[in-house]
Write an enzyme that holds these catalytic residues in place. Structure first.
Site, PDB file in Angstrom:
ATOM      1  N   VAL A 456       0.857  -1.142  -0.081  1.00 51.61           N
ATOM      2  CA  VAL A 456      -0.033   0.069   0.023  1.00 51.61           C
ATOM      3  C   VAL A 456       0.930   1.121   0.105  1.00 51.61           C
ATOM      4  O   VAL A 456       1.927   1.291   0.333  1.00 51.61           O
ATOM      5  CB  VAL A 456      -1.079   0.165   1.308  1.00 51.61           C
ATOM      6  N   GLU A 457       0.303   2.306  -0.440  1.00 55.97           N
ATOM      7  CA  GLU A 457       0.787   3.665  -0.386  1.00 55.97           C
ATOM      8  C   GLU A 457       2.259   3.468  -1.033  1.00 55.97           C
ATOM      9  O   GLU A 457       2.982   4.345  -0.760  1.00 55.97           O
ATOM     10  CB  GLU A 457       0.960   4.271   0.947  1.00 55.97           C
TER      11      GLU A 457
END
Length: 784
Positions: A456-457
């Site tokens: 993620v991110e």
């Protein structure tokens, strides 16, 4: 010494002359300027905005080749618990502990949701509003406090960590505080602070993952309806944490204004819309299932959704401003929230697995005495110290109102990767107890959830090969931004600006070349003749490793200057950028470890573990730069690879003196985790231990001192050839009982949806019982 004087005095003198007195030759300047302008690819609006976003600080010092540990220590004067206020410590010890007590990790995963009382408590006690200022009803906590809370929650349940992390990092709350209109702040912030509205942020789409800001498939067109200016938007968002339960979502859109309705107030481009759950046309609710995790994650969609202009974050004036909003707030999510999960794993597993190794016996010996186990434990301890130290430093940097894009990328990529390695080693040591799911297993769900943090991110692969050096080599280089600006400018003075900064860059090259070569020689000598026990003197430990990091920083700065000669091709040379990112990460993390040591001196065993960590990081940086030089890409290829190797290691292998930690040091570090020590106490902070008999981690920690005492008794009995006293016999019996408890794993009469059905018989059993040709009532016993 004559060689050292030549390099360290003549070369900087030449560097200073080049930087201070660039020759004034307009024809040559203009020719060089036009040539460079032709080589440089066009800078996109996104890239230009990225270069202007966030802050630079210590990362710039590294690229300049002159970082200072003393300035780092002075600028960020507190670490660990010293970073927290009394109010924050009270919240961590009371509200956070209570939330942990009403959550059972295994049950959460089985039910695919946190219990209702946990949701209610998080809302009521402000877990979703820790970063919202007190004047709006929030907690107004420091970044260090948020990190500590996330760390403790993660030690109990990674889903609780993820649920609390989003509203306190990239949720609309912080964006509203910074950029919201007064009307938006007055409406949303009290509702977010009270827990009435749970926030989420919709950025990632099906065709825009790590390139999330491309916003493919999410766009809006400025229109006017009934005299009201607004946006008609269509968007497809996925992987949005908390979307299935959120009351308000920030949606990233690519804003278009084909009819010029904005009239200079705001601009086209990345814009954020604030939509409540009941907004007409907004679709939220469907869930993704990230592996076995239970935190809420799903889609945010809409087709031709009408959004009035006052529903855009910051109003019309902030149209096209979303990239800057996003990037500056992203530093907290990437640099703090995700690394807090790794810190949680580091603290929990070094505490729990260390105790398990002392209590668990094989071949009548605690497995803590096995060399293979010691090797894995030492890695866990070392990577744990790196993770904790860098987390504390990043918290201090963010709390100093900085938004370091490069350092936050290092934290996201390198620290989450180290967290994953800690968990893998922990699983290997725990063996069957690690892979058998159930309430007793405190490692398994961490193992299943850690790939999510990697992804993620900004996926770690992309962060390493693009972002760390892609931004660092331009944004943090002391002269690159002015050169880029001059090449992208049509101003009449642009060639002069280009010339002046180009000569400053030449000075930078020679300064770091001289420093690299001189320190390459002295590092080889100092490392060769350094005593294996020198680290026991804290001052000598610090001074030696600071000198090595300074040398490696100049190696990196010089290598980066050579890489820049690739021009526009550099952004496509991901293998080179990835290796240089590894070196940059190791250098920064090394400074973080030394910074942490300076603030935590006096902890038993800290010198040994710091030495182990520094040797590991220096070796990582050395090997990354070696491979970068050996694989320097065409068209400059082997020639520039030779120059890179010559500058970073002028005497060949003698100038590459860094080796992995010795076996003796590895055993010492492992012992710190399997015997009472100050390092065990350090890791045993910011984690939740219930004390209940049903909690396996509590059982391990209760058994730890007992089994150590029992082993000492047995050793004395063998040496003295006697029977135990009554008190000793009780201790031995208790140790045996506790050892039996800690090796137990969960077993279930029924597992899975099918087996819960009444009358269900496992197909393999049913087939055996109904086997064609079998004689009724026949068994081996009857035949025999």
């Amino acid at each position: 010494m004559a060689m050292r004087r030549t390099v360290t005095s003549a070369t900087p003198k030449l560097a200073a002359q080049l930087a201070a007195k660039p020759p004034s030759r307009p024809f040559v300047t203009n020719m060089a300027y036009k040539m460079a302008k032709g080589m440089m690819p066009k800078i996109s609006d996104t890239e230009r905005t990225a270069l202007a976003c966030g802050t630079v600080g210590f990362d710039k010092d590294i690229f300049a080749g002159n970082p200072s540990l003393a300035s780092l220590v002075d600028k960020y004067p507190a670490a660990g618990l010293d970073q927290l206020s009394d109010e924050e410590k009270s919240f961590l010890d009371n509200e956070c502990d209570h939330l942990c007590s009403i959550i059972d990790d295994y049950t959460v995963v089985q039910n695919a949701d946190l219990p209702p009382q946990a949701w209610d408590y998080m809302r009521k006690e402000g877990f979703f509003a820790m970063k919202i200022p007190k004047e709006w009803g929030g907690k107004g906590f420091s970044t260090a406090a948020v990190s500590a809370v996330l760390c403790k929650l993660g030690s109990r349940c990674s889903d609780a960590n993820a649920t609390v992390a989003v509203p306190n990092s990239l949720g609309p709350g912080e964006l509203l505080v910074r950029y919201g209109t007064p009307e938006q702040q007055q409406y949303f912030l009290p509702r977010l602070a009270s827990g009435q509205l749970i926030p989420c942020f919709g950025l990632t789409g099906p065709h825009s993952g790590s390139d999330a800001t491309s916003l493919i498939g999410s766009y809006g067109t400025v229109e006017e309806r009934d005299g009201v200016l607004g946006v008609v938007a269509t968007f497809r968002k996925r992987y949005i944490t908390l979307a299935p339960v959120a009351g308000v979502v920030g949606v990233g859109l690519d804003l278009r204004d084909p009819n010029g309705l904005l009239k200079g107030k705001g601009a086209e481009g990345f814009t954020v819309a604030l939509l409540e759950r009941d907004h007409e046309g907004l679709r939220m609710g469907p869930r993704h299932v990230p592996l076995t995790s239970a935190f809420m994650n799903g889609t945010v969609e809409g087709d031709d959704v009408w959004i009035p202009m006052d529903h855009l974050l910051g109003g019309q004036e902030r149209c096209g401003y979303g990239w800057k909003m996003f990037v500056e707030c992203l530093a907290e999510g990437r640099g703090v929230s995700l690394p807090a999960g790794s810190a949680s794993a580091a603290r929990t597993l070094n505490t729990g697995v260390g105790a398990y190794c002392r209590a668990r016996k094989q071949f009548k010996v605690p497995i803590a005495e096995f060399g293979g186990i010691q090797e894995a434990l030492a890695r866990m301890g070392t990577q744990g110290l790196i993770t904790v130290a860098s987390t504390d430093l990043m918290n201090a940097i963010i709390d100093n109102h900085e938004a370091p894009m490069v350092l936050s990328s290092i934290m996201k990529q390198s620290v989450t990767d180290r967290g994953r390695n800690i968990i893998i080693d922990g699983m290997d040591i725990m063996g069957g107890a690690g892979i058998s799911r159930g309430p007793k297993n405190f490692v398994g769900n961490m193992y299943m959830s850690v790939p999510i943090a990697i992804t993620v991110e900004g996926a770690n692969i992309m962060t390493r090969s693009f972002q760390i050096m892609g931004q660092g080599i331009t944004r943090c280089h002391p002269h690159m931004v002015p050169i880029i600006d001059s090449l992208d400018s049509d101003d009449k003075d642009a060639p002069k600006v280009f010339r002046d900064n180009l000569f400053k860059m030449f000075g930078h090259v020679f300064y770091n070349l001289g420093g690299s070569m001189a320190r390459g020689v002295t590092s080889g000598v100092s490392t060769m003749f350094r005593s294996s026990s020198a680290y026991k003197n804290g001052d000598k430990l610090t001074s030696h490793h600071e000198a090595q990091l300074l040398r490696l920083s100049q190696n990196l700065a010089y290598s980066a200057d050579l890489a820049l000669l690739l021009g526009g091709r550099l952004k496509f040379e991901e293998l080179l950028l990835g290796r240089m990112a590894d070196a940059m990460s190791a250098i920064y993390l090394g400074y973080a470890v030394l910074w942490h040591y300076q603030h935590q001196k006096g902890i038993e065993g800290l010198e040994a573990m710091t030495e182990h960590a520094m040797l590991t990081l220096e070796h990582e940086a050395q090997e990354a730069l070696r491979e970068a030089a050996a694989n320097f890409p065409a068209p400059l290829g082997s020639a520039f690879g030779f120059l890179m190797g010559l500058g970073t290691s002028p005497l060949g292998e003698f100038s590459r003196p860094y080796r992995p930690p010795s076996d003796a040091l590895t055993k010492e570090v492992a012992d710190l985790l399997t015997k009472p020590s100050g390092m065990r106490d350090l890791f045993n902070t910011h984690i939740y231990v219930s004390g209940e008999e049903s909690d396996h981690l509590s059982t391990l920690l209760r058994a730890f001192p007992v089994v150590i005492e029992a082993d000492q008794i047995q050793k004395a009995l063998r040496k003295e050839q006697r029977e135990p006293t009554s008190a000793e016999a009780q201790t031995l019996a208790l140790a045996t009982e506790l050892r039996d408890q800690i090796v137990q794993v969960d077993v279930f009469e029924k597992h899975g949806v099918l087996e819960q059905q009444e009358g269900y018989v496992r197909p393999a059993i049913a087939a055996t019982e109904s086997w064609e040709g079998a004689v009724e009532n026949e068994s081996f016993k009857a035949v025999a």
